[in-house]
Design an enzyme around this catalytic site. Structure first.
Site, PDB file in Angstrom:
ATOM      1  N   ARG A 261       0.838  -1.191   0.000  1.00  0.00           N
ATOM      2  CA  ARG A 261       0.000   0.000   0.000  1.00  0.00           C
ATOM      3  C   ARG A 261       0.873   1.242   0.000  1.00  0.00           C
ATOM      4  O   ARG A 261       1.803   1.355   0.791  1.00  0.00           O
ATOM      5  CB  ARG A 261      -0.933   0.016   1.222  1.00  0.00           C
ATOM      6  CG  ARG A 261      -1.936  -1.137   1.205  1.00  0.00           C
ATOM      7  CD  ARG A 261      -2.874  -1.099   2.389  1.00  0.00           C
ATOM      8  NE  ARG A 261      -3.699  -2.304   2.439  1.00  0.00           N
ATOM      9  CZ  ARG A 261      -4.583  -2.577   3.394  1.00  0.00           C
ATOM     10  NH1 ARG A 261      -4.769  -1.713   4.393  1.00  0.00           N
ATOM     11  NH2 ARG A 261      -5.277  -3.698   3.364  1.00  0.00           N
ATOM     12  N   ARG A 276       2.253   0.797  10.395  1.00  0.00           N
ATOM     13  CA  ARG A 276       1.764   1.317   9.109  1.00  0.00           C
ATOM     14  C   ARG A 276       2.946   1.422   8.150  1.00  0.00           C
ATOM     15  O   ARG A 276       3.731   2.368   8.205  1.00  0.00           O
ATOM     16  CB  ARG A 276       1.096   2.683   9.301  1.00  0.00           C
ATOM     17  CG  ARG A 276       0.341   3.180   8.063  1.00  0.00           C
ATOM     18  CD  ARG A 276      -0.335   4.506   8.334  1.00  0.00           C
ATOM     19  NE  ARG A 276      -1.379   4.371   9.333  1.00  0.00           N
ATOM     20  CZ  ARG A 276      -2.640   4.003   9.084  1.00  0.00           C
ATOM     21  NH1 ARG A 276      -3.001   3.715   7.841  1.00  0.00           N
ATOM     22  NH2 ARG A 276      -3.525   3.918  10.052  1.00  0.00           N
ATOM     23  N   GLU A 348      -6.024  -1.423  15.803  1.00  0.00           N
ATOM     24  CA  GLU A 348      -6.689  -2.354  14.872  1.00  0.00           C
ATOM     25  C   GLU A 348      -5.723  -3.432  14.386  1.00  0.00           C
ATOM     26  O   GLU A 348      -4.607  -3.140  13.962  1.00  0.00           O
ATOM     27  CB  GLU A 348      -7.240  -1.600  13.666  1.00  0.00           C
ATOM     28  CG  GLU A 348      -7.887  -2.507  12.627  1.00  0.00           C
ATOM     29  CD  GLU A 348      -7.953  -1.885  11.247  1.00  0.00           C
ATOM     30  OE1 GLU A 348      -7.952  -2.655  10.269  1.00  0.00           O
ATOM     31  OE2 GLU A 348      -7.969  -0.643  11.136  1.00  0.00           O
ATOM     32  N   SER A 351     -10.122  -6.276  10.564  1.00  0.00           N
ATOM     33  CA  SER A 351     -11.352  -5.589  10.208  1.00  0.00           C
ATOM     34  C   SER A 351     -12.204  -6.567   9.422  1.00  0.00           C
ATOM     35  O   SER A 351     -11.785  -7.047   8.364  1.00  0.00           O
ATOM     36  CB  SER A 351     -11.045  -4.346   9.366  1.00  0.00           C
ATOM     37  OG  SER A 351     -12.171  -3.514   9.233  1.00  0.00           O
ATOM     38  N   ARG A 391       1.415  -6.449  12.659  1.00  0.00           N
ATOM     39  CA  ARG A 391       0.800  -5.869  13.856  1.00  0.00           C
ATOM     40  C   ARG A 391       0.723  -6.897  14.975  1.00  0.00           C
ATOM     41  O   ARG A 391       0.870  -6.561  16.152  1.00  0.00           O
ATOM     42  CB  ARG A 391      -0.579  -5.314  13.516  1.00  0.00           C
ATOM     43  CG  ARG A 391      -0.520  -4.132  12.565  1.00  0.00           C
ATOM     44  CD  ARG A 391      -1.840  -3.407  12.424  1.00  0.00           C
ATOM     45  NE  ARG A 391      -1.689  -2.229  11.569  1.00  0.00           N
ATOM     46  CZ  ARG A 391      -2.497  -1.168  11.577  1.00  0.00           C
ATOM     47  NH1 ARG A 391      -3.534  -1.160  12.408  1.00  0.00           N
ATOM     48  NH2 ARG A 391      -2.279  -0.141  10.795  1.00  0.00           N
TER      49      ARG A 391
END
Length: 426
Positions: A261, A276, A348, A351, A391
């Site tokens: 990403r 991130r 998070e 999801s 994560r």
């Protein structure tokens, strides 16, 4: 993608839903395009009817010796054909404009999705586990990982650029262990594992709604392919353009992939550590279901994500995303957030979303159930992280650290780590 007829019949509801999503819908443009489209279709149908009627008369005219009339009729058919070509071009352009408008429009939130402005309005559903009280000065994962030589940020920048990192020794082993552990957990709970390409074409990304809306967040090759941001893209499109048998549903799939990403809109957010980054590993869950099965499958998908954290004995909470925070394709989403000491809060890690028939309409994924209805219907698609590996690693490093600077390996991962129980400096 929303259905044209649904939007036409529920225009006010669509506008309200988009407002609740912190976006807007151009109702005037939709109505104008929809009206022009129906006018264009009516014109085509009228011309086709006239052409068919005249064509039927030409043979009779020839038999009766009415040659001049027959020639005039043939000329009229030729002119109609030209008019039909022009009418088709107009209708096709209107269709494209209407499709582009709907491709840029997010899904309708489910009635059970709470209305809210942003992440501050996401209600908590439940918690599991108790955050650890440290009796020593704990370290964030970016410091501890560097101290133990299992995470190397400087070499990641050297090899690529910022927001890339390198794992070495027990760090690389922990990454591999987590991937295998997660896949084993999901396959033992009824998921079929897949191995899919890390590159996808434009149609595939359009099917799951990464395109055209989020193109700036994607890495694109010179050949027009894109590095996938999640395995959801590939797993959901496995059945693009297909008709499934209702007896097969629900289908439950999982896959590990590297994910990429650009994070174009995340400047200044989570710049430290491995939370991130531009490349990360993730195990993804995807389901295909009937509308009647969809919502129960969402709840069970969340439970499957929670199972990973419970087995690793990591504290977490589950929240429901409000309308202002929900993803583009989702009608309802639960986020699972793991406890991160460095943030003194939850972050998070999964999801899980039910996208209703939004993606299936874009990708043309249908199912047949002849015992209950004629023809075919669009399937429901669901997706969820199971989990984000980086994560999860960060959470383990922080929650399992010891006063002497070592990291205890969670019991469930010891077999995957070759029996290693404590990670020490390398």
């Amino acid at each position: 993608m929303l259905d044209v007829k649904f939007v036409r019949d529920n225009l006010d509801a669509v506008c309200t839903a988009m407002k609740n999503r912190n976006t807007s819908f151009d109702a005037d443009l939709f109505s104008a395009l929809d009206s022009k489209r129906r006018e264009a279709i009516a014109k085509e149908e009228s011309l086709q009817a006239e052409r068919n009627a005249i064509s039927k008369q030409i043979g009779g005219m020839m038999k009766e010796g009415r040659t001049d009339e027959a020639e005039q009729a043939k000329e009229r058919v030729r002119v109609i054909n030209e008019e039909l070509d022009r009418a088709a071009e107009v209708r096709e352009q209107i269709d494209a404009d209407l499709r582009n408008l709907l491709l840029a429009t997010p899904n309708m939130p489910d009635a059970t999705t709470p209305i809210g402005a942003d992440e501050n309005d996401n209600p908590e559903v439940r918690r599991w586990g108790t955050p650890r009280n440290f009796d020593f000065d704990y370290k964030p994962h970016w410091d501890l990982g560097s101290d133990l030589n299992i995470i190397d940020f400087e070499r990641g920048v050297k090899l690529a650029e910022s927001r890339f990192y390198v794992l070495g020794g027990a760090g690389a082993r922990l990454e591999r262990a987590l991937i295998s552990f997660m896949l084993d957990q999901h396959t033992s709970r009824g998921y079929k594992e897949w191995w899919v390409p890390a590159l996808a074409n434009k149609d595939t990304l359009t099917g799951t709604a990464q395109l055209p809306k989020f193109e700036e967040d994607l890495y694109k090759t010179t050949e027009g392919l894109y590095l996938i941001p999640t395995a959801e893209v590939q797993l959901t499109n496995l059945h693009a353009g297909e008709i499934l048998d209702a007896k097969q549903l629900p289908l439950r799939y999982c896959a590990f992939t590297p994910c990429f990403r650009e994070e174009a809109g995340s400047a200044g957010r989570d710049t430290r550590g491995i939370i991130r980054v531009h490349q990360f590993s993730k195990v993804e869950m995807v389901k295909y279901a009937t509308p009647e099965q969809g919502w129960d499958e969402l709840e069970s998908m969340v439970a499957d994500a929670e199972n990973i954290l419970q087995t690793l004995e990591l504290p977490y909470r589950v929240i429901t995303l409000c309308t202002g925070d929900i993803g583009f394709s989702a009608a309802k989403t639960y986020d699972v957030e793991v406890w991160m000491p460095s943030y003194n809060g939850y972050k998070e890690i999964s999801s899980c979303s039910c996208c209703t028939d939004f993606q299936a309409r874009r990708a043309n994924i249908r199912y047949r159930d002849p015992e209950n209805f004629k023809g075919t219907r669009l399937a429901y698609t669901l997706n969820g992280s199971g989990l984000a590996v980086g994560r999860c690693m960060a959470a383990i490093i922080e929650n399992y650290q010891n006063a002497d600077g070592t990291i205890t390996v969670p019991k469930a991962l010891v077999p995957y780590m070759g029996g290693l129980e404590v990670i020490k400096s390398e």
